[in-house]
Enzyme design. Structure first.
Site, PDB file in Angstrom:
ATOM      1  N   VAL A 179      11.068   1.175  10.569  1.00 32.74           N
ATOM      2  CA  VAL A 179      10.645   1.274   9.173  1.00 32.74           C
ATOM      3  C   VAL A 179       9.415   0.379   9.093  1.00 32.74           C
ATOM      4  O   VAL A 179       9.529  -0.841   9.120  1.00 32.74           O
ATOM      5  CB  VAL A 179      11.743   0.815   8.206  1.00 32.74           C
ATOM      6  CG1 VAL A 179      11.228   0.810   6.770  1.00 32.74           C
ATOM      7  CG2 VAL A 179      12.971   1.728   8.332  1.00 32.74           C
ATOM      8  N   PRO A 180       8.207   0.949   9.065  1.00 31.47           N
ATOM      9  CA  PRO A 180       6.991   0.198   9.418  1.00 31.47           C
ATOM     10  C   PRO A 180       6.478  -0.754   8.337  1.00 31.47           C
ATOM     11  O   PRO A 180       5.402  -0.552   7.763  1.00 31.47           O
ATOM     12  CB  PRO A 180       5.983   1.318   9.705  1.00 31.47           C
ATOM     13  CG  PRO A 180       6.412   2.433   8.814  1.00 31.47           C
ATOM     14  CD  PRO A 180       7.918   2.370   8.791  1.00 31.47           C
ATOM     15  N   CYS A 181       7.210  -1.813   8.105  1.00 31.99           N
ATOM     16  CA  CYS A 181       6.761  -2.805   7.127  1.00 31.99           C
ATOM     17  C   CYS A 181       5.499  -3.516   7.604  1.00 31.99           C
ATOM     18  O   CYS A 181       4.788  -4.125   6.797  1.00 31.99           O
ATOM     19  CB  CYS A 181       7.866  -3.811   6.823  1.00 31.99           C
ATOM     20  SG  CYS A 181       8.626  -4.575   8.264  1.00 31.99           S
ATOM     21  N   HIS A 182       5.185  -3.429   8.901  1.00 32.56           N
ATOM     22  CA  HIS A 182       3.954  -4.048   9.393  1.00 32.56           C
ATOM     23  C   HIS A 182       2.721  -3.304   8.902  1.00 32.56           C
ATOM     24  O   HIS A 182       1.605  -3.818   9.003  1.00 32.56           O
ATOM     25  CB  HIS A 182       3.959  -4.101  10.930  1.00 32.56           C
ATOM     26  CG  HIS A 182       4.103  -2.771  11.598  1.00 32.56           C
ATOM     27  ND1 HIS A 182       5.295  -2.093  11.672  1.00 32.56           N
ATOM     28  CD2 HIS A 182       3.192  -1.972  12.225  1.00 32.56           C
ATOM     29  CE1 HIS A 182       5.131  -0.953  12.319  1.00 32.56           C
ATOM     30  NE2 HIS A 182       3.859  -0.850  12.664  1.00 32.56           N
ATOM     31  N   ARG A 183       2.894  -2.103   8.358  1.00 30.76           N
ATOM     32  CA  ARG A 183       1.764  -1.347   7.812  1.00 30.76           C
ATOM     33  C   ARG A 183       1.516  -1.653   6.339  1.00 30.76           C
ATOM     34  O   ARG A 183       0.633  -1.056   5.726  1.00 30.76           O
ATOM     35  CB  ARG A 183       1.996   0.157   8.008  1.00 30.76           C
ATOM     36  CG  ARG A 183       2.110   0.566   9.474  1.00 30.76           C
ATOM     37  CD  ARG A 183       2.437   2.045   9.626  1.00 30.76           C
ATOM     38  NE  ARG A 183       2.882   2.337  10.999  1.00 30.76           N
ATOM     39  CZ  ARG A 183       3.540   3.429  11.361  1.00 30.76           C
ATOM     40  NH1 ARG A 183       3.830   4.342  10.449  1.00 30.76           N
ATOM     41  NH2 ARG A 183       3.914   3.608  12.618  1.00 30.76           N
TER      42      ARG A 183
END
Length: 301
Positions: free
Chosen positions: A266-270
């Site tokens: 779940v790409p919270c780094h984006r």
């Protein structure tokens, strides 16, 4: 409370490395130091020679190691994901991939992403704090350090990262989210998930990754919005808030992003701050920059 931490003396970084699923498992520590130096000194545009000296490598050795790890050179990484570039990226609405052309990176040969199929536990299930839930876990080497993988019979439930030696802290952080669950160390159960997550060759629609989201209704809505952000792009907290129909809830969205139990997948780094800044990341801003650079390399592969 059934949560337990059966990490023994045998579960040391050496023991974990025996289960290494990434041939270049040791690369991340060197890469982490290079990314950290780039992040601190990006205004000086440090040369390959300067970066190599800082980590005790030869320029040629670092060039090969970093390029093998990220798919782009240290120079390409510096140009693509320094803080200044990230600010400009978001303020201009420019996708990272398009920006890569601007800095001379090769264009994409194919577009990969994690094909994820997900479901959410009901709010009632979440309120029990994991009661009646068995979560199996294991530590695996990944491109971003040691990965703690947690699975249930319904799919991947947790993914966290830590540096070697910090396994206990990572487990305590994750298990504390569901304190009434039963935790069982089972690397045989988690290894297939780790292999699937970190192997771009397996990011295809016919091999979807099963994920279960365990959180409040608001958190799950935020995490579902994060899953919509394509690889190579970034999104602000305010844009995510608007996407879920709560435009005034940017601060609450930021908190939900920070509580994401499925880092990377779940790409919270984006997710970036309004100014485009690479704001705080639960597993370290350096790791966030590394993920963005690694993804840029995959897009250019």
């Amino acid at each position: 409370m059934n949560a337990r931490l059966p990490l023994t003396a045998a579960m040391t970084p050496t023991a974990i490395l025996q289960h290494d699923i990434t041939p270049e498992g040791d690369d991340y520590e060197i890469v982490r130091r290079v990314v950290e130096k780039i992040s601190l000194d990006y205004r000086d545009q440090p040369s390959l020679e300067v970066l190599a000296e800082a980590v005790g490598e030869t320029p040629t050795g670092l060039q090969k190691l970093f390029t093998r790890w990220a798919g782009i050179s240290p120079k390409g990484f510096l140009q693509a994901v320094t803080l200044d570039h990230a600010r400009r990226l978001l303020s201009e609405g420019m996708p990272l991939l398009e920006a890569s052309y601007e800095v001379g990176m090769s264009g994409p040969g194919r577009l990969h992403d994690l094909f994820v199929t997900h479901e959410a536990m009901s709010p009632g299930d979440y309120k029990t704090r994991g009661a009646g839930l068995t979560i199996r876990y294991g530590f695996h080497i990944s491109p971003f350090g040691v990965a703690l993988v947690m699975v249930t019979d319904r799919g991947l439930a947790g993914l966290a990262f830590n540096d070697a030696g910090d396994e206990r802290a990572a487990f305590a952080d994750m298990s504390g989210r569901w304190p009434n669950a039963t935790f069982v160390e089972d690397m045989a159960a988690t290894a297939p998930y780790a292999a699937r997550i970190f192997d771009p060759a397996r990011w295809r629609s016919e091999e979807k990754l099963r994920v279960v989201l365990i959180g409040t209704d608001f958190q799950v809505r935020v995490w579902q919005a994060l899953l919509k952000i394509p690889m190579g792009r970034a999104c602000s907290y305010s844009a995510i808030a608007a996407d879920i129909g709560a435009p005034a809830a940017s601060r609450a969205v930021g908190a939900a992003v920070g509580a994401n139990p499925l880092s990377f997948v779940v790409p919270c780094h984006r997710a970036l701050g309004k100014s485009g800044a690479l704001t705080g990341y639960h597993w370290g801003v350096t790791r966030k920059r590394a993920m963005l650079g690694w993804e840029a390399g995959q897009l250019g592969a």
